[in-house]
Scaffold this active site. Structure first.
Site, PDB file in Angstrom:
ATOM      1  N   GLU A  95      11.982  -6.620   0.784  1.00 42.66           N
ATOM      2  CA  GLU A  95      12.472  -6.560   2.452  1.00 42.66           C
ATOM      3  C   GLU A  95      11.873  -7.572   2.538  1.00 42.66           C
ATOM      4  OE1 GLU A  95      14.143  -2.167   3.607  1.00 42.66           O
ATOM      5  OE2 GLU A  95      12.015  -3.316   5.004  1.00 42.66           O
ATOM      6  N   CYS A 108       6.817 -12.676   6.754  1.00 40.39           N
ATOM      7  CA  CYS A 108       6.131 -11.177   6.217  1.00 40.39           C
ATOM      8  C   CYS A 108       6.928 -11.305   4.628  1.00 40.39           C
ATOM      9  CB  CYS A 108       6.745 -10.029   7.214  1.00 40.39           C
ATOM     10  SG  CYS A 108       6.013  -8.421   6.763  1.00 40.39           S
ATOM     11  N   CYS A 115       6.140   1.361  -3.339  1.00 41.43           N
ATOM     12  CA  CYS A 115       5.126   1.418  -3.151  1.00 41.43           C
ATOM     13  C   CYS A 115       4.560   2.834  -4.220  1.00 41.43           C
ATOM     14  CB  CYS A 115       4.666   1.587  -1.450  1.00 41.43           C
ATOM     15  SG  CYS A 115       2.407   1.198  -1.180  1.00 41.43           S
ATOM     16  N   CYS A 119       1.737   7.196   1.739  1.00 46.16           N
ATOM     17  CA  CYS A 119       1.330   7.467   2.728  1.00 46.16           C
ATOM     18  C   CYS A 119       1.944   7.740   3.597  1.00 46.16           C
ATOM     19  CB  CYS A 119       1.092   6.262   3.454  1.00 46.16           C
ATOM     20  SG  CYS A 119      -0.655   5.139   3.228  1.00 46.16           S
ATOM     21  N   CYS A 122       4.917   5.986   6.232  1.00 42.06           N
ATOM     22  CA  CYS A 122       5.275   4.885   5.523  1.00 42.06           C
ATOM     23  C   CYS A 122       6.914   4.565   4.656  1.00 42.06           C
ATOM     24  CB  CYS A 122       4.633   4.261   5.386  1.00 42.06           C
ATOM     25  SG  CYS A 122       5.545   2.312   4.406  1.00 42.06           S
ATOM     26  N   GLU A 174       1.873  -2.369  -1.883  1.00 41.93           N
ATOM     27  CA  GLU A 174      -0.044  -2.661  -1.659  1.00 41.93           C
ATOM     28  C   GLU A 174      -0.275  -3.980  -2.336  1.00 41.93           C
ATOM     29  OE1 GLU A 174      -3.022  -3.293  -1.088  1.00 41.93           O
ATOM     30  OE2 GLU A 174      -2.943  -1.084  -0.090  1.00 41.93           O
ATOM     31  N   ASN A 306       6.395   2.567  14.722  1.00 34.18           N
ATOM     32  CA  ASN A 306       8.198   2.550  14.507  1.00 34.18           C
ATOM     33  C   ASN A 306       8.607   3.929  13.507  1.00 34.18           C
ATOM     34  OD1 ASN A 306      11.037   1.671  14.132  1.00 34.18           O
ATOM     35  ND2 ASN A 306      10.875  -0.084  13.343  1.00 34.18           N
ATOM     36  N   CYS A 349       8.626  -0.982   7.905  1.00 33.41           N
ATOM     37  CA  CYS A 349       9.216  -1.659   6.488  1.00 33.41           C
ATOM     38  C   CYS A 349       9.291  -0.772   5.691  1.00 33.41           C
ATOM     39  CB  CYS A 349       7.267  -1.721   6.129  1.00 33.41           C
ATOM     40  SG  CYS A 349       7.410  -2.452   4.323  1.00 33.41           S
TER      41      CYS A 349
END
Length: 372
Positions: A95, A108, A115, A119, A122, A174, A306, A349
């Site tokens: 994205e 962005c 990833c 986390c 996320c 990351e 979010n 994200c």
């Protein structure tokens, strides 16, 4: 693993000239090709009227392969925010987000498909890591943003002009875990045309959740980009849960590396902090964060979370957020709350990619390594 096809943006200008010569063309054709891609944002042979007709298609085929195929594009904020979902050559999804402000246009970008940092709050972290992106796959997202600004469907260009002025590596992945490609992408983004896109280094932000050796390495690159550290908690107990890599490099180590970066570059460090209800938004944590940052070249960027669908994690209440801000500011630390955009278009994200990926194909996050 099959690598993405070689692209102009993977190569420095001298390497492009050599590649063009190996294809039987004169070296200055590389500069012409580069000006079309980095200056006019086109990879279409039909647009390259200054190149011989017989050479256009061959050069474009060899050095300008299409790296991104748009799967979806969603807009909100009266067209000022546009989120794009891209499918890569091997089917991986990434994205990027184009955001227009009164004084700038920010892109962005993603640096990885998925990833591996894990986390839990996320969406990208929960999808796991598919692979690193190539330098050109990163740069292509910004070029796509430039094209989007020029499409008939685009909203009125921002007052700052009709080009991307800022790039933030805060999309999927990351960045410092894909160190080589990210640094090369930064140089392509900031080298002047025809070497690159000519964006100011000071307008580029590279984020990390705290890969300490890579931060130290970045400080020696001679770049003037902003370092953004996704801290999310000032204490090791909470950060061990929110950012699993904290089990390798503790808060004190991460901040020490950040201060070394600020000293080496003279650039203010941005501390990213997603406020999560009842997890990291307590007043004492605001005071601890303020005390750890006081006296340093730093700015705190608080992020109202979010939430991702089905997650137990949710945003802090407005009153709690306001107190958190005031307590940090009381320590003399600059602090702002990030402008929340894209909530109605799966703005967090990884959300858009997660919706487009069947659950059975998502990969479990790999444990982090101690080296970048």
């Amino acid at each position: 693993m099959t690598r993405p096809p070689r692209h102009l943006a993977d190569l420095g200008l001298a390497e492009r000239r050599q590649a063009v010569a190996e294809l039987g063309e004169r070296e200055f054709r590389a500069d012409q090709l580069s000006r079309h891609y980095f200056g006019r944002y086109t990879d279409s042979p039909e647009d390259m009227t200054d190149l011989p007709a017989a050479a256009r298609s061959a050069l474009a085929q060899q050095l300008l392969p299409r790296l991104l195929t748009q799967e979806r594009s969603l807009a909100c904020d009266d067209g000022a925010t546009r989120k794009m979902l891209w499918r890569l050559f091997d089917g991986a999804l990434v994205e990027s987000v184009l955001m227009k402000y009164p004084d700038r246009v920010t892109m962005c970008v993603s640096s990885q498909a998925g990833c591996g940092m894990g986390c839990p709050f996320c969406a990208t972290g929960q999808a796991g890591l598919t692979r690193n992106l190539s330098t050109a796959e990163i740069v292509a997202q910004v070029v796509a943003g430039e094209r989007a600004l020029r499409t008939p469907a685009a909203a009125t260009p921002a007052p700052s002009g009709d080009r991307v002025s800022n790039v933030v590596f805060m999309g999927m992945g990351e960045p410092l875990a894909n160190y080589r490609s990210v640094i090369a992408a930064v140089r392509r983004l900031t080298d002047p045309v025809p070497g690159g896109l000519g964006i100011s280094q000071r307008s580029v932000t590279v984020s990390t959740i705290g890969l300490v050796p890579a931060i130290a390495r970045l400080a020696q690159e001679g770049l003037s980009v902003t370092l953004a550290v996704s801290l999310h908690a000032p204490d090791d107990e909470a950060r061990d849960e929110l950012v699993p890599v904290n089990r390798h490099w503790k808060v004190a180590e991460v901040l020490s590396a950040a201060w070394d970066y600020a000293a080496a570059t003279g650039r203010r460090v941005s501390i990213e902090y997603a406020l999560i209800k009842d997890i990291n938004d307590q007043p004492w944590r605001a005071d601890l964060l303020g005390s750890l940052l006081a006296g340093h070249l730093v700015h705190v960027n608080l992020i109202p979370l979010n939430p991702t669908p089905g997650s137990k994690w949710t945003a802090s209440l407005p009153g709690v957020q306001e107190e958190f801000v005031s307590r940090i500011a009381a320590h003399g630390v600059a602090v702002t709350v990030r402008d929340t955009r894209g909530r109605e278009i799966d703005g967090a994200c990884g959300q858009l990619a997660a919706r487009a990926t069947p659950p059975r194909t998502r990969r479990t996050a790999a444990p982090p390594s101690r080296s970048p």
